[in-house]
Write an enzyme that holds these catalytic residues in place. Structure first.
Site, PDB file in Angstrom:
ATOM      1  N   ASP A   9      -2.113  58.671 -21.965  1.00  0.00           N
ATOM      2  CA  ASP A   9      -0.714  59.019 -20.871  1.00  0.00           C
ATOM      3  C   ASP A   9      -0.834  58.760 -19.910  1.00  0.00           C
ATOM      4  O   ASP A   9      -1.230  58.788 -18.776  1.00  0.00           O
ATOM      5  CB  ASP A   9      -1.263  60.781 -21.053  1.00  0.00           C
ATOM      6  CG  ASP A   9      -0.204  61.629 -20.504  1.00  0.00           C
ATOM      7  OD1 ASP A   9       0.545  61.580 -20.610  1.00  0.00           O
ATOM      8  OD2 ASP A   9      -0.014  63.210 -20.831  1.00  0.00           O
ATOM      9  N   ASP A 102       5.726  58.894 -22.979  1.00  0.00           N
ATOM     10  CA  ASP A 102       4.747  58.213 -21.877  1.00  0.00           C
ATOM     11  C   ASP A 102       3.272  58.648 -22.540  1.00  0.00           C
ATOM     12  O   ASP A 102       2.162  58.364 -21.757  1.00  0.00           O
ATOM     13  CB  ASP A 102       5.133  58.849 -20.806  1.00  0.00           C
ATOM     14  CG  ASP A 102       5.300  60.558 -21.236  1.00  0.00           C
ATOM     15  OD1 ASP A 102       4.720  60.885 -22.198  1.00  0.00           O
ATOM     16  OD2 ASP A 102       4.764  61.577 -19.934  1.00  0.00           O
ATOM     17  N   GLU A 103       2.955  58.607 -24.247  1.00  0.00           N
ATOM     18  CA  GLU A 103       1.876  59.227 -24.607  1.00  0.00           C
ATOM     19  C   GLU A 103       2.037  58.471 -26.418  1.00  0.00           C
ATOM     20  O   GLU A 103       2.548  58.285 -26.592  1.00  0.00           O
ATOM     21  CB  GLU A 103       2.012  60.777 -24.953  1.00  0.00           C
ATOM     22  CG  GLU A 103       1.238  61.645 -25.214  1.00  0.00           C
ATOM     23  CD  GLU A 103       1.386  62.575 -25.284  1.00  0.00           C
ATOM     24  OE1 GLU A 103      -0.164  63.712 -26.394  1.00  0.00           O
ATOM     25  OE2 GLU A 103       2.163  62.875 -25.743  1.00  0.00           O
TER      26      GLU A 103
END
Length: 382
Positions: A9, A102-103
């Site tokens: 993350d 974003d993960e």
């Protein structure tokens, strides 16, 4: 074979992107979001110490932290940086799932036979930071749930390994708020009967949890006990959803065509949200009466908001429809999909609009896709 699942993350992703292009934003309270009526999309850890949180109204955030700088946000920059990180991971990881902008999840099962999975993960994390300049946190464990919680406990800019024998000792002391499935309503419900830690939750009879929170009770109990067999779904940029309409008779009624495009965008965006997809590319397709076919596309930040996607689709139509000729077909496609929770465009939207979406989706789930929608997208009979 014991699974080896990594969750990665990017730390305060939007903030980190802004700090890459503007060094003045480093080490100060920074808020990414819309105007005075908007909500906080992301904020720096310096702002969080004052109580600022994502989805909080900007006005409230500034009352808590009046010295904070507010930046509207650069969606194009964030999408570009996300794709950069994706490419770095894809070059190395055997199986990668992009869960959101974003993960990421990685499946490294079996890698320990040839190379230490945790050592490999550390090297990948260092490579991401070197090539993109973005800080990242991650955790390696036996499944998605444990690794995701591990990442959360490692932030900011940290990493850890949670072995199979250490899963319960890691999870048990943590608050049930740390679990991905536990929202505020579920937390309040469980807290009222004394269930506040994952350890306590793991000891509850499944039947009791089912009576309290319904069919999700079993999944919640399994995850509290460190059990999660959800696979890492290989990431593919080629997946898409689309709709096309061939007219009964060729038309030049542009107002009706635009209404149709808006309706298509609303239906497809609802499908994205229901199936847990986000899109980053909008494609419009037209076919003239002489069968000439043209397409035009535009990249957007990952989203599943139909008012954003409809606006982009209509802008593309205005650019592509350049002949005074009747249309035979219109099509709309959302592609470059990633799995992820529904994300509003928090740079533009306010809390009222977010609540409106949630209410409309609830009505559609209960009464059907056509139960409610924007007037502009309805094809009323003439």
């Amino acid at each position: 074979m014991e699974r080896a699942i990594v969750h990665m993350d990017l730390d305060t992703f939007f903030v980190s992107c802004e700090r890459l292009v503007n060094s003045q934003f480093k080490d100060i309270p920074l808020i990414i979001g819309g105007g005075d009526r908007g909500v906080v999309s992301s904020c720096s850890y310096e702002a969080r110490t004052f109580g600022v949180r994502a989805a909080m109204p900007i006005k409230m955030a500034l009352r808590l932290c009046p010295q904070a700088r507010v930046v509207k946000g650069d969606m194009e920059l964030y999408s570009r940086m996300s794709h950069m990180v994706t490419e770095v991971i894809e070059e190395s990881a055997p199986v990668m799932e992009k869960a959101s902008i974003d993960e990421f999840y990685l499946d490294l099962t079996g890698m320990d036979k040839f190379f230490g999975a945790y050592k490999w993960t550390n090297e990948l994390g260092a490579k991401i930071e070197k090539e993109t300049g973005l800080p990242i946190s991650y955790a390696l464990s036996v499944n998605k749930t444990v690794s995701k919680i591990g990442t959360g406990e490692s932030k900011p800019h940290g990493h850890r390994e949670i072995s199979s024998v250490g899963v319960h000792s890691f999870l048990n002391p943590l608050s049930i708020k740390k679990m991905p499935m536990v929202g505020n309503a579920t937390f309040q419900l469980l807290s009222r009967v004394g269930i506040r830690t994952i350890g306590t939750l793991s000891e509850m009879p499944i039947e009791v949890l089912q009576q309290m929170i319904g069919k999700n009770g079993t999944d919640l109990w399994r995850k509290a006990n460190g059990i999660d067999e959800t696979p890492v779904l290989p990431y593919s940029e080629r997946k898409s959803i689309s709709k096309e309409r061939t007219f009964n008779s060729d038309t030049m009624d542009i107002r009706a065509v635009k209404s149709l495009i808006s309706g298509m965008a609303e239906q497809l965006a609802y499908q994205l949200r229901q199936e847990k997809w986000l899109t980053s590319t909008v494609v419009i397709k037209i076919r003239y009466s002489n069968f000439d076919t043209e397409t035009k596309q535009c990249r957007v930040t990952y989203t599943a908001a139909d008012h954003t996607l409809a606006r982009v689709a209509l802008e593309l139509f205005d650019k592509i429809y350049t002949r005074r000729m009747r249309l035979r077909l219109i099509g709309l496609r959302f592609t470059d999909l990633v799995h992820g929770s529904y994300q509003m465009n928090l740079f533009e939207d306010n809390a009222q609009l977010i609540n409106l979406y949630q209410a409309m989706d609830a009505i559609k789930m209960r009464y059907g896709n056509d139960a409610i929608g924007r007037a502009v997208g309805f094809n009323f009979p003439t």
